[in-house]
Design a protein around this motif. Structure first.
Motif, PDB file in Angstrom:
ATOM      1  N   ARG A 139       0.827  -1.206   0.000  1.00  0.00           N
ATOM      2  CA  ARG A 139       0.000   0.000   0.000  1.00  0.00           C
ATOM      3  C   ARG A 139       0.864   1.261   0.000  1.00  0.00           C
ATOM      4  NH1 ARG A 139      -4.546  -1.755   4.549  1.00  0.00           N
ATOM      5  NH2 ARG A 139      -5.431  -3.520   3.353  1.00  0.00           N
ATOM      6  N   LYS A 140       1.941   1.224   0.792  1.00  0.00           N
ATOM      7  CA  LYS A 140       2.819   2.398   0.869  1.00  0.00           C
ATOM      8  C   LYS A 140       3.439   2.700  -0.496  1.00  0.00           C
ATOM      9  CE  LYS A 140       6.654   4.404   3.496  1.00  0.00           C
ATOM     10  NZ  LYS A 140       7.242   5.052   2.312  1.00  0.00           N
ATOM     11  N   LYS A 141       3.863   1.631  -1.176  1.00  0.00           N
ATOM     12  CA  LYS A 141       4.486   1.826  -2.493  1.00  0.00           C
ATOM     13  C   LYS A 141       3.468   2.389  -3.488  1.00  0.00           C
ATOM     14  CE  LYS A 141       7.642  -0.440  -5.696  1.00  0.00           C
ATOM     15  NZ  LYS A 141       8.461  -1.643  -5.928  1.00  0.00           N
ATOM     16  N   GLU A 156       0.941   4.457  -2.791  1.00  0.00           N
ATOM     17  CA  GLU A 156       0.766   5.888  -2.528  1.00  0.00           C
ATOM     18  C   GLU A 156       1.994   6.688  -2.948  1.00  0.00           C
ATOM     19  OE1 GLU A 156      -0.809   6.848   1.298  1.00  0.00           O
ATOM     20  OE2 GLU A 156      -2.174   5.131   1.321  1.00  0.00           O
ATOM     21  N   ASP A 157       3.187   6.160  -2.643  1.00  0.00           N
ATOM     22  CA  ASP A 157       4.420   6.871  -3.001  1.00  0.00           C
ATOM     23  C   ASP A 157       4.580   6.982  -4.513  1.00  0.00           C
ATOM     24  OD1 ASP A 157       4.940   7.061  -0.321  1.00  0.00           O
ATOM     25  OD2 ASP A 157       6.509   5.509  -0.271  1.00  0.00           O
TER      26      ASP A 157
END
Length: 594
Positions: free
Chosen positions: A237-239, A241-242
């Motif tokens: 998920r973080k990747k 958004e980034d």
């Protein structure tokens, strides 16, 4: 009406594709069927046409709200009495649909599997006149599959409760084990099986080794797909958004999508992707199964998928309209280590972990292949094929460099360090780097220290990936990326077999720059004018543009330049209802741009 008549006058197509006609006739005649057909191959027509031909209402089991709504919107545009029952409806709306269903006012009803198997809905079914049951995304019944939905297991009761009503189960992806499971769990042992080719010839496959994956992705989008709709898949998920934020900063119209986002944000982003042109959705695999958008021109992966089934289904979301589309994947050894760690820590039974590891091994074999990608991909599904001429390995055949001696050194290093350490540490040893960790374990004193100084780090990592791909080494059970030898290492160590690597090159994997679909400026002007009018009509009705007409239909209008209603009726994708509703609008645009 005949199947051909429905195909032409309702859906606007002149001829069936592949086995569609046989399937339609079989189900319309009351037969059960299991249909395996690639995404974009026309599965929906295989149950929609029989439902229109048979008395009663076709009940379609569909796992996703977005897909139901999309299909119902499209059917209504064609003049078909269609509706759905799902959690997006309030009580009054749901009651209206139920009454229309019982009173015989619907030809198609889409329903979620968890609703269908409730006692209340089963009682409703027994009061209605049902023409057929269609079970879409039938692979969701597989407990070891990638999209398992427990509620699908209860669908076997349809065979007992409604023995005289034909059932058709459909999916775009299933290996042999999943097919067997579908047949058993859905009670389709006596059904006729229709297995189409899994080939999607309009898709171009390309896979690259990660160097700077984001920059590689940006180059791919700018060079091949400026202004196109596309999907970029990431593992976390973080990747997601980034990456979405980074692409937006680079002036790419990108949006994030993952299960952790607020529902309202997810819904808004999904609607924007579906209804606008040129949106790039950066997503986890939570996105896509319910998306029927036909004009997705590329699917990119920034991480290695878990299996060939996942990869096939995700890439299948590109080019559903049959027009050319690209798939692009960047992979690295760290992806493999992360995915193996996820399998180890999943809490699944040991047998399921074993199945998942085998699937991951096959995926690694695909990305490391030096021969035709399509041959390897289709071979996984048990289908033989010739080199395709439309993948990176066919277009730019890799030059192979023999690395057998390096492979033996790598295997020897794994053995001399006790089958415990990861690739980074092993490469340091082979290159003679006396790092604190190397010294701590006295690995600067073993015979393999410094024996590979002539090979650069990237090439060493490629050697270890190839050894993993051919099963000569595997990740050990430490969960930290440590490697250990397998019996398959013996032939390499004894000199009975060789290992070749592709020569590393900075050359891009595609031939030529992206070109316009139209050579003549007058054709390009008409194409843009038709798209503008389509968007205006779609905005007026609050539906996606492709619900009005797909890109393939507009391009045929440019090519044929119809001058009246009869000529317009010969354009693929224009049935009687759409001709009546939109014919004059688009004929006017063509006349103005003559």
């Amino acid at each position: 009406m005949s199947p051909h008549s429905v195909l032409e006058h309702v859906f606007g197509y002149r001829s069936f594709r592949g086995e569609q006609e046989t399937i339609v006739s079989h189900v319309a005649g009351g037969g059960d069927a299991l249909v395996l057909m690639p995404t974009g191959g026309g599965k929906s027509l295989c149950y929609q046409i029989p439902a229109l031909l048979r008395d009663g209402c076709g009940v379609v089991v569909s796992p996703l709200i977005a897909l139901m709504q999309d299909q119902v919107d499209a059917l209504k545009e064609l003049g078909v009495a269609a509706a759905y029952l799902n959690s997006s409806l309030n009580q009054e709306e749901a009651r209206d649909v139920e009454n229309a269903f019982i009173n015989g006012q619907l030809k198609m009803l889409y329903v979620a599997p968890e609703r269908l198997v409730t006692p209340r809905f089963m009682a409703l079914l027994k009061r209605a006149h049902i023409g057929l049951f269609a079970i879409d995304e039938a692979h969701c019944v597989s407990q070891w599959g990638h999209d398992f939905r427990p509620e699908y297991l209860a669908l076997s009761l349809l065979a007992d409760e409604f023995p005289g009503i034909p059932r058709i189960a459909l999916t775009a992806t299933a290996d042999h084990a999943t097919r067997t499971e579908m047949i058993g769990r859905l009670r389709l042992e006596d059904a006729q099986k229709f297995v189409s080719s899994f080939d999607r010839p309009n898709l171009r496959y390309a896979m690259v080794e990660k160097k700077n994956a984001r920059d590689q992705l940006l180059t791919f989008i700018r060079r091949e797909h400026e202004g196109d709709s596309g999907i970029v898949y990431c593992l976390s998920r973080k990747k997601v958004e980034d990456t979405a934020a980074w692409l937006k900063a680079k002036e790419i119209n990108a949006l994030p999508y993952h299960a952790g986002l607020d529902v309202s944000v997810r819904t808004k982003n999904q609607q924007q992707f579906i209804r606008q042109e040129g949106v790039v959705m950066v997503a986890t695999i939570a996105f896509g199964m319910g998306i029927d958008k036909p004009d997705v021109r590329f699917v990119a992966h920034l991480d290695l998928p878990k299996s060939i089934e996942n990869y096939y289904q995700e890439t299948g979301r590109a080019g559903r309209d049959g027009l050319p589309a690209n798939t692009w994947l960047a992979y690295g050894l760290q992806d493999l280590i992360l995915l193996n760690s996820m399998i180890d820590n999943s809490g699944s039974p040991d047998m399921q972990k074993l199945v998942e590891r085998r699937k991951l091994d096959a995926m690694l074999g695909l990305v490391e292949a030096t021969a035709c990608r399509r041959q390897t991909l289709l071979g996984y599904f048990g289908e033989a094929s010739q080199p395709c001429g439309n993948c990176d390995n066919c277009i730019n055949p890799p030059k192979l460099v023999e690395m057998t001696e390096a492979a033996r050194k790598a295997l020897s290093c794994i053995f001399r360090t006790g089958n415990r350490f990861g690739v980074g540490h092993l490469v340091d040893i082979l290159q003679g780097k006396a790092t604190p960790k190397v010294k701590e374990h006295f690995h600067d004193r073993i015979t393999t220290f410094g024996i590979g100084k002539e090979v650069d780090e990237s090439s060493w990592r490629a050697v270890f990936r190839q050894l993993l791909a051919r099963g000569a080494v595997r990740l050990n059970e430490s969960g930290h990326g440590g490697l250990e030898l397998t019996d398959a290492a013996r032939p390499l160590l004894k000199g009975e077999t060789s290992l070749f690597l592709r020569e590393r090159t900075e050359k891009f994997n595609y031939k030529g720059e992206k070109g316009s679909d139209f050579v003549a400026s007058s054709d390009q002007a008409l194409w843009q004018a038709l798209r503008r009018r389509r968007k205006e009509l779609a905005d007026e009705q609050n539906v996606p543009a492709y619900i009005i007409f797909g890109d393939a239909t507009l391009k045929e209008m440019v090519r044929l330049r119809p001058g009246d209603h009869y000529e317009m009726s010969r354009v693929s994708g224009i049935g009687d209802r759409k001709l009546e509703k939109y014919g004059n609008d688009f004929l006017k645009v063509i006349e103005e741009n003559h």
